[in-house]
Design a protein around this motif. Structure first.
Motif, short mmCIF file in Angstrom:
data_model
loop_
_atom_site.label_atom_id
_atom_site.label_comp_id
_atom_site.label_asym_id
_atom_site.label_seq_id
_atom_site.Cartn_x
_atom_site.Cartn_y
_atom_site.Cartn_z
N ASP A 233 0.98 -1.04 -0.12
CA ASP A 233 0.05 0.06 0.34
C ASP A 233 0.65 1.08 -0.05
O ASP A 233 0.76 2.44 0.92
CB ASP A 233 -1.05 0.08 1.14
N THR A 234 1.65 1.54 -1.48
CA THR A 234 2.94 2.30 -1.26
C THR A 234 1.67 4.04 -1.26
O THR A 234 1.78 4.63 -0.31
CB THR A 234 3.29 2.66 -2.78
N ALA A 235 0.37 4.11 -2.01
CA ALA A 235 -0.30 5.38 -1.55
C ALA A 235 -0.74 5.39 -0.44
O ALA A 235 -1.05 6.76 -0.07
CB ALA A 235 -1.33 4.81 -3.09
N ALA B 148 4.91 8.18 -3.49
CA ALA B 148 5.29 7.46 -4.91
C ALA B 148 5.11 6.54 -5.40
O ALA B 148 5.50 5.07 -4.41
CB ALA B 148 5.60 8.28 -6.13
N GLU B 149 4.48 5.84 -5.93
CA GLU B 149 4.27 4.55 -6.62
C GLU B 149 5.46 3.85 -7.30
O GLU B 149 6.29 2.19 -7.02
CB GLU B 149 2.98 3.67 -7.81
N SER B 150 6.53 4.64 -7.44
CA SER B 150 8.43 4.33 -8.07
C SER B 150 8.30 3.84 -6.56
O SER B 150 10.11 3.52 -6.53
CB SER B 150 8.28 5.89 -8.33
N ARG C 293 7.92 1.80 -4.33
CA ARG C 293 7.22 0.34 -4.81
C ARG C 293 8.35 -1.00 -5.38
O ARG C 293 8.91 -1.74 -4.27
CB ARG C 293 5.91 -0.48 -5.14
N ASP C 294 9.24 -0.01 -6.51
CA ASP C 294 10.12 -0.85 -7.39
C ASP C 294 11.28 -0.94 -5.90
O ASP C 294 11.88 -2.04 -5.53
CB ASP C 294 10.78 -0.62 -8.27
#
Length: 296
Positions: free
Chosen positions: A180-182, A187-189, A191-192
């Motif tokens: 649940d990065t958001a 930012a979703e970036s 996650r990686d």
């Protein structure tokens, strides 16, 4: 406070020993006796419950309890930030954590307000403001911080063990970012990056354990959703054993925080920070009238 006895609980004392069924006697905020006692006073029936020392989270950010982006862009009032901090503090106590080390984000006023009993919360040891290098971790998530360089675990662990430097892994925050990065306000970036961090943290834990590093436990959760603090124990139990995870969150963390023998164990002379657990929830009972003092 007069004497009180807790009877019927299965006691896990934080030492790593097997659980036992033993009567706990408490008086004036401290554990005075293990085993049957002739002392008169309140008798608490804990039949069917499990007792542990109050859990300790050695890496929290109570001051980052508001949505991250509005907080850092000054779009939340000081009053709302304070309300979020105190809500998180109360939820932390309800989750069975009676002591935390805040590693950056709160001022002394928060610590004092909780210590005076004006708001509910755990005992807080504050490290003060975050210190970081420009562009590095803590500098609002610098995009270029290279996780690929985090590979020299063995030499680092050997040096840590030799210098008696403790390690406090924080898997819960990485797990949160993966799922649940958001929700964490990032930012979703991210996650990686979190995937690479998770893999390296798992490897680092094994290497540190083999090298004899003292390993505590923390969560590092940020933002308003800090209700999964106890999940750190589950994540660690999957990599070690449940008992090792519990000892890390109690006796070991107490030592790291300079509170050995005062909290994190159920033994005569220790502060009576006790938590009773059933299958679905915890009940924190703190008999302590005064906070313990960290040793140097």
């Amino acid at each position: 406070m007069g004497p009180a006895q807790v009877v019927g609980a299965t006691v896990i004392d934080g030492s790593g020993r097997d659980p036992s069924n033993v009567v706990i006697t408490v008086e004036n905020g401290r554990i005075t006796q293990l085993g049957a006692s002739s002392a008169h006073g309140e008798r608490l029936d804990a039949e069917g419950l499990t007792m542990t020392p109050g859990l300790i989270d050695a890496h929290v950010h109570l001051g980052l309890s508001s949505p991250i982006q509005p907080h850092f862009s000054f779009r939340i009032s000081a009053a709302e930030i304070a309300a979020d901090i105190f809500a998180t503090a109360g939820a932390t106590l309800d989750a069975g954590f009676t002591t935390v080390r805040d590693t950056g984000g709160i001022d002394g006023g928060v610590v004092t307000a909780i210590a005076k009993g004006k708001v509910r919360g755990p005992r807080v040891l504050s490290c003060g403001p975050v210190q970081c290098q420009i562009g590095g971790h803590g500098y609002y998530g610098a995009a270029w911080e290279p996780t690929g360089l985090w590979s020299s675990h063995q030499s680092t662990a050997t040096l840590m063990a030799a210098r008696e430097v403790a390690l406090v892994p924080t898997f819960a925050v990485v797990e949160r970012l993966l799922h649940d990065t958001a929700g964490a306000g990032l930012a979703e970036s991210i996650r990686d990056r979190a995937k690479g961090v998770r893999e390296q943290m798992t490897r680092a834990l094994a290497v540190a354990k083999h090298a004899g590093v003292r390993i505590g436990l923390g969560s590092d959760l940020i933002g308003p959703a800090q209700d999964r603090r106890g999940g750190e124990l589950s994540l660690r139990a999957a990599l070690e054993t449940p008992m090792e995870a519990l000892v890390a969150a109690t006796r070991t963390n107490a030592g790291i925080l300079g509170l050995s023998g005062q909290v994190g164990v159920i033994t005569p002379g220790a502060q009576a920070d006790l938590v009773l657990w059933n299958a679905t929830r915890s009940k924190t009972r703190n008999f302590s009238p005064t906070p313990p003092t960290p040793s140097s």
